[in-house]
Design an enzyme around this catalytic site. Structure first.
Site, mmCIF file in Angstrom:
data_model
loop_
_atom_site.group_PDB
_atom_site.id
_atom_site.type_symbol
_atom_site.label_atom_id
_atom_site.label_comp_id
_atom_site.label_asym_id
_atom_site.label_seq_id
_atom_site.Cartn_x
_atom_site.Cartn_y
_atom_site.Cartn_z
ATOM 1 N N LYS A 138 58.695 -23.859 64.867
ATOM 2 C CA LYS A 138 57.292 -24.069 64.480
ATOM 3 C C LYS A 138 57.174 -24.483 63.012
ATOM 4 O O LYS A 138 56.313 -25.286 62.647
ATOM 5 C CB LYS A 138 56.471 -22.806 64.773
ATOM 6 C CG LYS A 138 56.397 -22.447 66.261
ATOM 7 C CD LYS A 138 55.764 -23.559 67.091
ATOM 8 C CE LYS A 138 55.580 -23.181 68.540
ATOM 9 N NZ LYS A 138 54.950 -24.226 69.344
ATOM 10 N N TYR A 168 62.033 -19.454 67.437
ATOM 11 C CA TYR A 168 60.629 -19.849 67.559
ATOM 12 C C TYR A 168 60.052 -20.180 66.178
ATOM 13 O O TYR A 168 59.432 -21.223 65.979
ATOM 14 C CB TYR A 168 59.851 -18.703 68.227
ATOM 15 C CG TYR A 168 58.430 -19.042 68.595
ATOM 16 C CD1 TYR A 168 58.152 -19.810 69.718
ATOM 17 C CD2 TYR A 168 57.365 -18.576 67.829
ATOM 18 C CE1 TYR A 168 56.843 -20.109 70.069
ATOM 19 C CE2 TYR A 168 56.056 -18.871 68.169
ATOM 20 C CZ TYR A 168 55.798 -19.639 69.295
ATOM 21 O OH TYR A 168 54.497 -19.933 69.634
HETATM 22 N N1 NAD Z 1 50.092 -17.702 73.020
HETATM 23 C C1 NAD Z 1 50.351 -17.501 71.757
HETATM 24 O O1 NAD Z 1 50.287 -16.372 71.253
HETATM 25 C C2 NAD Z 1 50.659 -18.665 70.850
HETATM 26 C C3 NAD Z 1 50.497 -18.512 69.468
HETATM 27 C C4 NAD Z 1 50.802 -19.579 68.629
HETATM 28 C C5 NAD Z 1 51.258 -20.774 69.162
HETATM 29 N N2 NAD Z 1 51.413 -20.890 70.514
HETATM 30 C C6 NAD Z 1 51.913 -22.159 71.025
HETATM 31 O O2 NAD Z 1 50.940 -22.745 71.859
HETATM 32 C C7 NAD Z 1 51.567 -23.529 72.871
HETATM 33 C C8 NAD Z 1 51.048 -23.127 74.229
HETATM 34 O O3 NAD Z 1 51.319 -21.751 74.406
HETATM 35 P P1 NAD Z 1 50.612 -20.906 75.544
HETATM 36 O O4 NAD Z 1 50.451 -19.547 75.004
HETATM 37 O O5 NAD Z 1 49.434 -21.630 76.080
HETATM 38 O O6 NAD Z 1 51.803 -20.861 76.607
HETATM 39 P P2 NAD Z 1 51.777 -20.749 78.194
HETATM 40 O O7 NAD Z 1 53.119 -20.227 78.551
HETATM 41 O O8 NAD Z 1 50.568 -20.047 78.678
HETATM 42 O O9 NAD Z 1 51.664 -22.285 78.638
HETATM 43 C C9 NAD Z 1 52.654 -23.198 78.273
HETATM 44 C C10 NAD Z 1 52.631 -24.365 79.234
HETATM 45 O O10 NAD Z 1 53.686 -25.254 78.827
HETATM 46 C C11 NAD Z 1 54.408 -25.644 79.990
HETATM 47 N N3 NAD Z 1 55.776 -25.961 79.627
HETATM 48 C C12 NAD Z 1 56.735 -25.112 79.164
HETATM 49 N N4 NAD Z 1 57.910 -25.753 79.044
HETATM 50 C C13 NAD Z 1 57.688 -27.034 79.444
HETATM 51 C C14 NAD Z 1 58.520 -28.172 79.576
HETATM 52 N N5 NAD Z 1 59.829 -28.129 79.275
HETATM 53 N N6 NAD Z 1 57.970 -29.310 80.021
HETATM 54 C C15 NAD Z 1 56.657 -29.378 80.344
HETATM 55 N N7 NAD Z 1 55.831 -28.321 80.258
HETATM 56 C C16 NAD Z 1 56.342 -27.163 79.815
HETATM 57 C C17 NAD Z 1 54.326 -24.448 80.921
HETATM 58 O O11 NAD Z 1 54.578 -24.817 82.259
HETATM 59 C C18 NAD Z 1 52.915 -23.959 80.682
HETATM 60 O O12 NAD Z 1 51.994 -24.564 81.547
HETATM 61 C C19 NAD Z 1 53.073 -23.328 72.693
HETATM 62 O O13 NAD Z 1 53.609 -24.397 71.934
HETATM 63 C C20 NAD Z 1 53.147 -22.041 71.886
HETATM 64 O O14 NAD Z 1 54.325 -21.954 71.125
HETATM 65 C C21 NAD Z 1 51.118 -19.866 71.371
#
Ligand code: NAD
Length: 255
Positions: free
Chosen positions: A165, A161
Site C-alpha cells: 500500500k 500489506y
Molecule cells: N476493508 C478494509 O478494512 C480496507 C482498509 C483499507 C484498504 N482496503 C483496500 O480496499 C480494497 C478492497 O477491500 P475490501 O475490504 O472491499 O475487500 P473484499 O475482500 O471485501 O473485496 C475484495 C474484492 O476483490 C476481489 N479480488 C481479490 N483478488 C482478486 C484478483 N486476483 N483478481 C480479481 N479480483 C480480486 C475479490 O473477489 C473481492 O470481490 C483492497 O485493495 C483493500 O486492500 C480495505
C-alpha cells in the site's frame, strides 16, 4: 452569491464509463453501486465467478467479467470489453486487494509475492494500460488507486500489506506527475478499517475493539463512505486534485 465557474455542484459523473477491479464485493461493490446511481456505466472486474450476476443486480448498465486481475490476458479482455461495449474508458478504480497476515520474521515468499502481485503489480498494469489508452485517445480521465492507512503507518502482522500500500501511494504520485500534462488525474484513497469481508478478517474481536479506542471517530468505516470519497475524486469538483493520498481514517493517523 458565489458564481461557480467550473466545478459541478452536483458532482455529476453522468454517462462516464468506469472499470472497477474488485467490484463484486466490499468497497469495490459499494463504489460500483454509488457510480451506477450517478449515471456511470460500470465494468466490474473480479475473481468472483458470479461477477456478472452481481453487476446486473446493481444495474442493467453494469457488466461483470470474472477473472484474475494478475493475469495479463484477463486485464486486456476487461479493457477491450469496456471499449467494445461503451466506446471508451473515463475512470479506473483499482480496488482488488488481498491481505495476508503474518509476522515479518516468518511470512512466506508465497504470501509476500501474492500480496505484491494483486495489490501492487496488477494495479500498476491496469493503470498503465488504461492510462496509455487515455493518452492515445486524448481522454482527460481519472484513476483512483486503493491504498490504505497501512500505507502510511505500521500495522502489526501487516508487513507485505503495508509495503504494497505504501508503494501504491508512491506509484500514484509518479503517474500523476507524468500524466498531468494529458489531463489525467491519478489519486489514492487510504481508508482505515472498513467493515467488509477483508476488514472483518483482519480486525474482528478484541484487536479491533482496542484499535477503535485509539481512533477519534471511535468507529470503523462503512464501504459506502469510501465509495462517496472515490466518487468525489472522480468528479470535476476534484479537478485540481491529483497525486494525492486521501486518508479516510476517522482521524486515526493524525496522532
Ligand atoms: N476493508 C478494509 O478494512 C480496507 C482498509 C483499507 C484498504 N482496503 C483496500 O480496499 C480494497 C478492497 O477491500 P475490501 O475490504 O472491499 O475487500 P473484499 O475482500 O471485501 O473485496 C475484495 C474484492 O476483490 C476481489 N479480488 C481479490 N483478488 C482478486 C484478483 N486476483 N483478481 C480479481 N479480483 C480480486 C475479490 O473477489 C473481492 O470481490 C483492497 O485493495 C483493500 O486492500 C480495505
Amino acid at each position: 452569491m458565489i458564481e461557480y465557474k467550473g466545478a459541478d455542484i452536483n458532482f455529476s459523473l453522468e454517462s462516464k464509463i468506469a472499470i472497477i477491479t474488485g467490484g463484486a464485493a466490499g468497497i469495490g461493490k459499494a463504489t460500483a453501486d454509488f457510480f451506477v446511481k450517478k449515471g456511470v456505466k460500470v465494468i466490474i472486474a473480479d475473481l468472483n465467478p458470479q461477477a456478472d450476476e452481481i453487476a446486473k443486480n446493481l444495474s442493467k448498465d453494469c457488466i461483470g467479467i470474472s477473472g484474475d486481475i494478475t493475469n495479463e490476458e484477463y486485464r486486456q479482455s476487461v479493457i477491450q470489453k469496456a471499449i467494445a461495449t461503451y466506446g471508451t474508458i473515463d475512470i479506473l478504480v483499482n480496488c482488488a486487494g488481498i491481505v495476508a497476515l503474518d509476522n515479518s520474521e516468518t511470512i512466506s515468499d508465497k504470501m509476500w509475492d501474492m500480496t505484491m502481485e494483486v495489490n501492487l503489480k496488477a494495479s500498476f498494469k491496469m493503470a498503465q494500460a488504461v492510462g496509455k489508452y487515455m493518452i492515445d485517445h486524448k481522454i482527460a480521465g481519472c484513476i483512483v488507486n486503493m491504498a490504505s492507512q497501512a500505507g502510511v503507518i505500521a500495522l502489526d502482522k501487516h508487513v507485505a500489506y503495508c509495503a504494497s500500500k505504501g508503494a501504491i501511494i508512491a506509484m500514484t504520485k509518479v503517474l500523476a506527475m507524468e500524466w498531468g500534462k494529458y489531463g489525467i488525474r491519478v489519486n489514492a484513497v487510504s481508508p482505515t478499517v472498513v467493515l467488509t469481508e477483508l476488514g472483518h478478517k483482519a480486525w474482528d474481536g478484541p484487536v479491533g475493539d482496542e484499535f477503535k479506542k485509539q481512533m477519534p471517530s471511535e468507529r470503523f468505516a462503512e464501504p459506502d463512505e469510501i465509495a462517496g470519497t472515490i466518487t468525489f475524486l472522480c468528479s470535476s469538483a476534484a479537478a485540481m486534485i491529483t497525486g494525492h493520498n486521501l486518508l479516510i481514517d476517522g482521524g486515526f493517523t493524525i496522532k
